[in-house]
Design an enzyme around this catalytic site. Structure first.
Site, PDB file in Angstrom:
ATOM      1  N   TYR A  57      35.464 112.542  -6.524  1.00  0.00           N
ATOM      2  CA  TYR A  57      34.905 111.473  -7.346  1.00  0.00           C
ATOM      3  C   TYR A  57      35.488 111.578  -8.757  1.00  0.00           C
ATOM      4  CZ  TYR A  57      31.324 111.151  -3.637  1.00  0.00           C
ATOM      5  OH  TYR A  57      30.663 111.031  -2.438  1.00  0.00           O
ATOM      6  N   HIS A 126      34.020 117.027   3.221  1.00  0.00           N
ATOM      7  CA  HIS A 126      33.833 115.585   2.970  1.00  0.00           C
ATOM      8  C   HIS A 126      34.199 114.745   4.189  1.00  0.00           C
ATOM      9  CE1 HIS A 126      33.683 112.847  -0.825  1.00  0.00           C
ATOM     10  NE2 HIS A 126      33.128 112.247   0.197  1.00  0.00           N
ATOM     11  N   SER A 205      24.854 105.947   0.777  1.00  0.00           N
ATOM     12  CA  SER A 205      24.788 104.483   0.678  1.00  0.00           C
ATOM     13  C   SER A 205      23.496 103.940   1.305  1.00  0.00           C
ATOM     14  CB  SER A 205      26.024 103.827   1.318  1.00  0.00           C
ATOM     15  OG  SER A 205      27.213 104.269   0.697  1.00  0.00           O
ATOM     16  N   PRO A 206      22.336 104.500   0.921  1.00  0.00           N
ATOM     17  CA  PRO A 206      21.070 104.071   1.529  1.00  0.00           C
ATOM     18  C   PRO A 206      20.690 102.641   1.162  1.00  0.00           C
ATOM     19  CG  PRO A 206      20.650 105.501  -0.343  1.00  0.00           C
ATOM     20  CD  PRO A 206      22.134 105.554  -0.098  1.00  0.00           C
ATOM     21  N   GLY A 208      22.948 100.277   1.116  1.00  0.00           N
ATOM     22  CA  GLY A 208      24.054  99.447   1.592  1.00  0.00           C
ATOM     23  C   GLY A 208      25.027  99.132   0.469  1.00  0.00           C
ATOM     24  N   PHE A 211      24.036  96.143  -1.546  1.00  0.00           N
ATOM     25  CA  PHE A 211      23.791  94.830  -0.934  1.00  0.00           C
ATOM     26  C   PHE A 211      22.333  94.650  -0.506  1.00  0.00           C
ATOM     27  CE2 PHE A 211      23.922  91.537   2.357  1.00  0.00           C
ATOM     28  CZ  PHE A 211      24.559  90.535   1.657  1.00  0.00           C
TER      29      PHE A 211
HETATM   30  N1  LIG Z   1      29.811 111.506   1.855  1.00  0.00           N
HETATM   31  C1  LIG Z   1      30.411 110.389   1.611  1.00  0.00           C
HETATM   32  O1  LIG Z   1      31.481 110.099   2.164  1.00  0.00           O
HETATM   33  C2  LIG Z   1      29.812 109.427   0.636  1.00  0.00           C
HETATM   34  C3  LIG Z   1      30.226 108.079   0.612  1.00  0.00           C
HETATM   35  C4  LIG Z   1      29.626 107.207  -0.303  1.00  0.00           C
HETATM   36  C5  LIG Z   1      28.637 107.680  -1.153  1.00  0.00           C
HETATM   37  N2  LIG Z   1      28.248 108.992  -1.106  1.00  0.00           N
HETATM   38  C6  LIG Z   1      27.178 109.506  -1.996  1.00  0.00           C
HETATM   39  O2  LIG Z   1      26.023 108.725  -1.803  1.00  0.00           O
HETATM   40  C7  LIG Z   1      25.557 108.215  -3.051  1.00  0.00           C
HETATM   41  C8  LIG Z   1      24.898 106.863  -2.873  1.00  0.00           C
HETATM   42  O3  LIG Z   1      25.717 105.957  -2.163  1.00  0.00           O
HETATM   43  P1  LIG Z   1      26.416 104.674  -2.815  1.00  0.00           P
HETATM   44  O4  LIG Z   1      26.437 104.838  -4.294  1.00  0.00           O
HETATM   45  O5  LIG Z   1      27.666 104.451  -2.092  1.00  0.00           O
HETATM   46  O6  LIG Z   1      25.483 103.476  -2.392  1.00  0.00           O
HETATM   47  P2  LIG Z   1      23.969 103.018  -2.607  1.00  0.00           P
HETATM   48  O7  LIG Z   1      23.164 104.119  -3.170  1.00  0.00           O
HETATM   49  O8  LIG Z   1      23.571 102.413  -1.322  1.00  0.00           O
HETATM   50  O9  LIG Z   1      24.131 101.827  -3.657  1.00  0.00           O
HETATM   51  C9  LIG Z   1      24.624 102.015  -4.948  1.00  0.00           C
HETATM   52  C10 LIG Z   1      24.865 100.636  -5.553  1.00  0.00           C
HETATM   53  O10 LIG Z   1      23.629  99.919  -5.601  1.00  0.00           O
HETATM   54  C11 LIG Z   1      23.328  99.512  -6.917  1.00  0.00           C
HETATM   55  N3  LIG Z   1      21.877  99.748  -7.089  1.00  0.00           N
HETATM   56  C12 LIG Z   1      21.239 100.935  -7.069  1.00  0.00           C
HETATM   57  N4  LIG Z   1      19.913 100.780  -7.186  1.00  0.00           N
HETATM   58  C13 LIG Z   1      19.697  99.442  -7.292  1.00  0.00           C
HETATM   59  C14 LIG Z   1      18.538  98.657  -7.442  1.00  0.00           C
HETATM   60  N5  LIG Z   1      17.326  99.201  -7.481  1.00  0.00           N
HETATM   61  N6  LIG Z   1      18.682  97.298  -7.525  1.00  0.00           N
HETATM   62  C15 LIG Z   1      19.916  96.717  -7.479  1.00  0.00           C
HETATM   63  N7  LIG Z   1      21.051  97.426  -7.330  1.00  0.00           N
HETATM   64  C16 LIG Z   1      20.954  98.779  -7.243  1.00  0.00           C
HETATM   65  C17 LIG Z   1      24.190 100.347  -7.815  1.00  0.00           C
HETATM   66  O11 LIG Z   1      24.602  99.615  -8.941  1.00  0.00           O
HETATM   67  P3  LIG Z   1      24.181 100.053 -10.449  1.00  0.00           P
HETATM   68  O12 LIG Z   1      24.912 101.306 -10.750  1.00  0.00           O
HETATM   69  O13 LIG Z   1      24.663  98.886 -11.246  1.00  0.00           O
HETATM   70  O14 LIG Z   1      22.702 100.208 -10.433  1.00  0.00           O
HETATM   71  C18 LIG Z   1      25.406 100.661  -6.937  1.00  0.00           C
HETATM   72  O15 LIG Z   1      26.363  99.647  -7.047  1.00  0.00           O
HETATM   73  C19 LIG Z   1      26.821 108.186  -3.919  1.00  0.00           C
HETATM   74  O16 LIG Z   1      26.509 108.207  -5.297  1.00  0.00           O
HETATM   75  C20 LIG Z   1      27.538 109.438  -3.462  1.00  0.00           C
HETATM   76  O17 LIG Z   1      27.031 110.568  -4.163  1.00  0.00           O
HETATM   77  C21 LIG Z   1      28.822 109.846  -0.215  1.00  0.00           C
END
Ligand SMILES: NC(=O)c1ccc[n+]([C@@H]2O[C@H](COP(=O)([O-])OP(=O)(O)OC[C@H]3O[C@@H](n4cnc5c(N)ncnc54)[C@H](OP(=O)(O)O)[C@@H]3O)[C@@H](O)[C@H]2O)c1
Length: 330
Positions: A57, A126, A205-206, A208, A211
């Site tokens: 990252y 990873h 990505s809980p 989505g 989305f």
């Molecule tokens: N192991 C892997 O391969 C892998 C892959 C992907 C992610 N991850 C880890 O998982 C974590 C979370 O996944 P993710 O960041 O991909 O996806 P996510 O948690 O599903 O969604 C994050 C996105 O949602 C927005 N968001 C968050 N809370 C919100 C809310 N209450 N209302 C509206 N929008 C909201 C954020 O934008 P804002 O910042 O503008 O709020 C960001 O764009 C990552 O930070 C990373 O540490 C791991």
């Protein structure tokens, strides 16, 4: 904030963790360093004790951010990071995978420095590297655990055969894979194996990738370097088709007096007591909103209704471009 335990070796963390990736990488320009540091510290104040980062990252800058932000409270928090991508040291470009034991040892040393710590609490591979037997990977992490440099071993997006083989060499504390109301594949094979072996699960990505919260529509535009530009599920046509899912989730949330993001997280928490989602955000008010999911109680009837009504809506578009999907479930 309630606590949950990952794995039989007893790694205790807050029921909801904080995904830190988007603060530096993946979703457009990196956030302001001081603001992101304050956000991470605000999460600690709210009872979050589980923070997720990775070497890739940035690369490197997200680990540096997390290390600096958490240094004053290091003994109170659990830091998870990941190795396994081959990164060009000059350009920072990803060149594929590299989980050779000598590389794992080098990454561990570098991550320890960036994280300003003497031990990595949870060290995930990873992505599974088809060129390195998983026994060699598990053996390398086992040596790091014996040397006191790592506390727990994890895998991200592994297939079930890999989980079993790795666990036989070095017990796996947690598997981290995508899981949410619009990506339920782990229910088919992975979750039953984790239950059998006593391994915790960390859904990434809980929300989505944002989305499911309703904040993204077919007219939303992403910054040029936003990863979602490459994701078929985020094409404008797919977003238009998938809006029905978000609308349904919004109606369910309104009926519960909660937000869609809170329902998405509460649904994950309700699946198993050993599941710890790590929603990511760069905004303080969304952090508060997401952590509020810990107090949203879903009854068995709620869960059935959510599952049935959302699975009746087919999701359009793949969750990853083909070349990245090929790196998963191996
Ligand atoms: N192991 C892997 O391969 C892998 C892959 C992907 C992610 N991850 C880890 O998982 C974590 C979370 O996944 P993710 O960041 O991909 O996806 P996510 O948690 O599903 O969604 C994050 C996105 O949602 C927005 N968001 C968050 N809370 C919100 C809310 N209450 N209302 C509206 N929008 C909201 C954020 O934008 P804002 O910042 O503008 O709020 C960001 O764009 C990552 O930070 C990373 O540490 C791991």
């Amino acid at each position: 904030m309630q606590k949950r335990t990952l794995g039989t070796s007893g790694l205790e963390v807050s029921a909801i963790g904080l995904g830190c990736m988007g603060m530096s990488f993946g979703y457009g320009p990196a956030g302001d360093r001081r603001e992101m540091t304050a956000l991470i510290r605000a999460a600690v104040e709210r009872g979050v004790t589980f923070f997720d980062t990775a070497e890739v990252y940035g690369p490197f800058t997200n680990e540096e951010l997390v290390g600096e932000a958490l240094a004053p409270v290091r003994d109170r928090v659990v830091i998870a990071t990941k190795f396994g991508f081959d990164i060009d040291p000059d350009s920072g470009a990803q060149r594929g995978l590299d989980s050779r034991p000598e590389r794992i040892r080098r990454v561990a040393e570098a991550s320890l420095k960036r994280l300003r710590t003497e031990t990595i609490d949870l060290f995930y591979q990873h992505r599974v590297d088809p060129n390195v037997p998983i026994e060699d990977v598990a053996g390398a992490v086992k040596d790091l655990i014996q040397a006191g440099k790592v506390r727990h071993f994890g895998l991200s997006e592994p297939g079930v055969a890999t989980i079993r083989r790795a666990h036989a060499v070095q017990p796996v504390t947690a598997v981290q894979s995508e899981y949410s109301l619009w990506w339920r594949r782990p229910e088919e094979e992975v979750l039953p194996v984790l239950e059998e072996l006593g391994i915790g699960f960390v859904p990434f990505s809980p929300l989505g990738k944002g989305f499911l919260t309703g904040a993204i529509t077919e007219t939303t535009t992403f910054a040029g370097d936003d990863f979602r530009n490459l994701v078929p599920r985020f094409s404008p046509e797919a977003r238009k088709a998938n809006q029905a899912l978000v609308d349904r989730l919004g109606a369910i949330a309104a009926a519960k007096g909660a937000t869609p993001a809170q329902i998405a997280i509460a649904w994950l928490l309700a699946q198993k007591p050993w599941i710890v989602p790590i929603p990511g955000t760069t905004k303080r008010h969304r952090l508060e909103e997401n952590l509020g999911a810990a107090t949203v109680a879903l009854t068995a009837d709620d869960l059935r209704a959510i599952g049935e009504s959302l699975s009746a809506i087919p999701v359009q578009g793949d969750r990853y471009p083909e070349r990245l999907e090929q790196l998963t479930n191996r």
